[in-house]
Design an enzyme around this catalytic site. Sequence first.
Site, PDB file in Angstrom:
ATOM      1  N   ASN A   1      -1.393   7.036  33.279  1.00 42.61           N
ATOM      2  CA  ASN A   1      -2.830   7.301  33.402  1.00 42.61           C
ATOM      3  C   ASN A   1      -3.339   7.144  34.833  1.00 42.61           C
ATOM      4  O   ASN A   1      -2.589   6.830  35.760  1.00 42.61           O
ATOM      5  CB  ASN A   1      -3.620   6.413  32.435  1.00 42.61           C
TER       6      ASN A   1
ATOM      7  N   CYS B   1      -4.123  15.728  27.293  1.00 42.10           N
ATOM      8  CA  CYS B   1      -3.865  14.305  27.562  1.00 42.10           C
ATOM      9  C   CYS B   1      -4.889  13.545  26.728  1.00 42.10           C
ATOM     10  O   CYS B   1      -4.915  13.683  25.514  1.00 42.10           O
ATOM     11  CB  CYS B   1      -3.940  13.998  29.054  1.00 42.10           C
TER      12      CYS B   1
ATOM     13  N   ARG C   1      -4.358  14.910  33.702  1.00 40.57           N
ATOM     14  CA  ARG C   1      -2.965  15.322  33.527  1.00 40.57           C
ATOM     15  C   ARG C   1      -2.863  16.734  32.955  1.00 40.57           C
ATOM     16  O   ARG C   1      -1.943  17.486  33.298  1.00 40.57           O
ATOM     17  CB  ARG C   1      -2.242  14.319  32.622  1.00 40.57           C
TER      18      ARG C   1
END
EC number: 3.1.3.95
Length: 603
Positions: A313, A375, A381
């Site tokens: 993350n 994500c 992402r």
Amino acid sequence: MASASTSKYNSHSLENESIKRTSRDGVNRDLTEAVPRLPGETLITDKEVIYICPFNGPIKGRVYITNYRLYLRSLETDSSLILDVPLGVISRIEKMGGATSRGENSYGLDITCKDMRNLRFALKQEGHSRRDMFEILTRYAFPLAHSLPLFAFLNEEKFNVDGWTVYNPVEEYRRQGLPNHHWRITFINKCYELCDTYPALLVVPYRASDDDLRRVATFRSRNRIPVLSWIHPENKTVIVRCSQPLVGMSGKRNKDDEKYLDVIRETNKQISKLTIYDARPSVNAVANKATGGGYESDDAYHNAELFFLDIHNIHVMRESLKKVKDIVYPNVEESHWLSSLESTHWLEHIKLVLTGAIQVADKVSSGKSSVLVHCSDGWDRTAQLTSLAMLMLDSFYRSIEGFEILVQKEWISFGHKFASRIGHGDKNHTDADRSPIFLQFIDCVWQMSKQFPTAFEFNEQFLIIILDHLYSCRFGTFLFNCESARERQKVTERTVSLWSLINSNKEKFKNPFYTKEINRVLYPVASMRHLELWVNYYIRWNPRIKQQQPNPVEQRYMELLALRDEYIKRLEELQLANSAKLSDPPTSPSSPSQMMPHVQTHF
């Protein structure tokens, strides 16, 4: 965005200096070369300081602060040092030393920057010089905290091209062959009511009605429903992006969402299953259930295959980049370089992002399967994976204009939170939302360009200038978190686009070895043996690290290209002159030059 005029600190303005000249990049310079200024840039103050250079020790200089930059010029005869730092690059300003400080150069300011460097200035204790400089810097580096506009709204630069016209979503989807009998363009989000972080124009399955979309939105985080990013020109498989489903701890299901994914799957008749790539580590996806999120279970989504890509993350990426900065600035410790670099895990994260994008691209191209990518919220992402996969699959995005469109489309229009991730004009340097997600994407692009040196029209400087202006606040391109916010602030009307600067001087950013190839898919090698730290970006501020220069072959090639252009220009001039002579009625027998045919050239 509140608008305000410059404050009382304007007393040191250089506006009265009458003689200026304009350089080729549009920067005004007075003849004494005191400080460069952009149109709309005004000098606020200047002070004599000691710059504590981490490489060469204390250097006496004069620092100029404008509403756009901090500019230092050395006053020492044996030093030609110049620092030119856009205020948007500044992350933190701290006072060093106190009233009782007695050490040499121990009283002044420490400035932490977002672009891998720090600055330290020593000032005199008397006359409130530190207080004045601290207040002025804080005011203009963090304008949002002082009800001041970002410099982009004051910038009056003019370019011969308008970068805001680069991306037109209808034209880009038309280039992809859309709409077609499986996919349609919808304006359901034209007022950003369906999803306030999505663009106004979306491409969705033809069989899904707008009412279907509204029902699906209730089951996707932030209402970020699955929408098309890219369609394969031959096998018609697609890359679709979205956010996580709102499954929660109880394992909630939504028949509309399940049916919608089935409709997406059925647009591709070649494979019976839809492939879902969840960018997160599986343990994180499970943990997200506790906050109402989650992932697509086999029980609910029978016709889908789910894969986790193990990309960490934003908080992990932020800490990793901090470690990179620790080992590259100000000093590089040669004896433990490899172990130090490994301990940052930066290249490991680059590897995971590239590996995920390769899987997406390969599944679409070779596996002939449509792919859904998400994500958590679908703006970090997810953007990395879709844009990198599209870069691998579609050679158009490897051109200068194509890459600009890719960034505008997958990052800017689809709501990557640039304002939160970068902190434009915001003094809260500890904000947990800060993260180098876009930098990581550009790093991945650089890694690809190293492995495929002829595949990209743009060069390294193109990528670096994008990153520099990601922070600078000179242009409106990366401001705000989403399209709806940019619309409210009239960014395209009130600011200049970064693409205007780049496209007005494209030759500077061209790769001389570029070979245009249609439909060539790139599969980079995402192993640690083939990845390297981008020295020309991360360590560029260290004068002891020699910058990687163009190799002699590249330099000679560029010289030959320039020579070719010069010969072509001369030839055209000769042909024009010859045509003019031939069109005039002859007054005397034709001379040999008048009879000369147009010369053909192999250049």
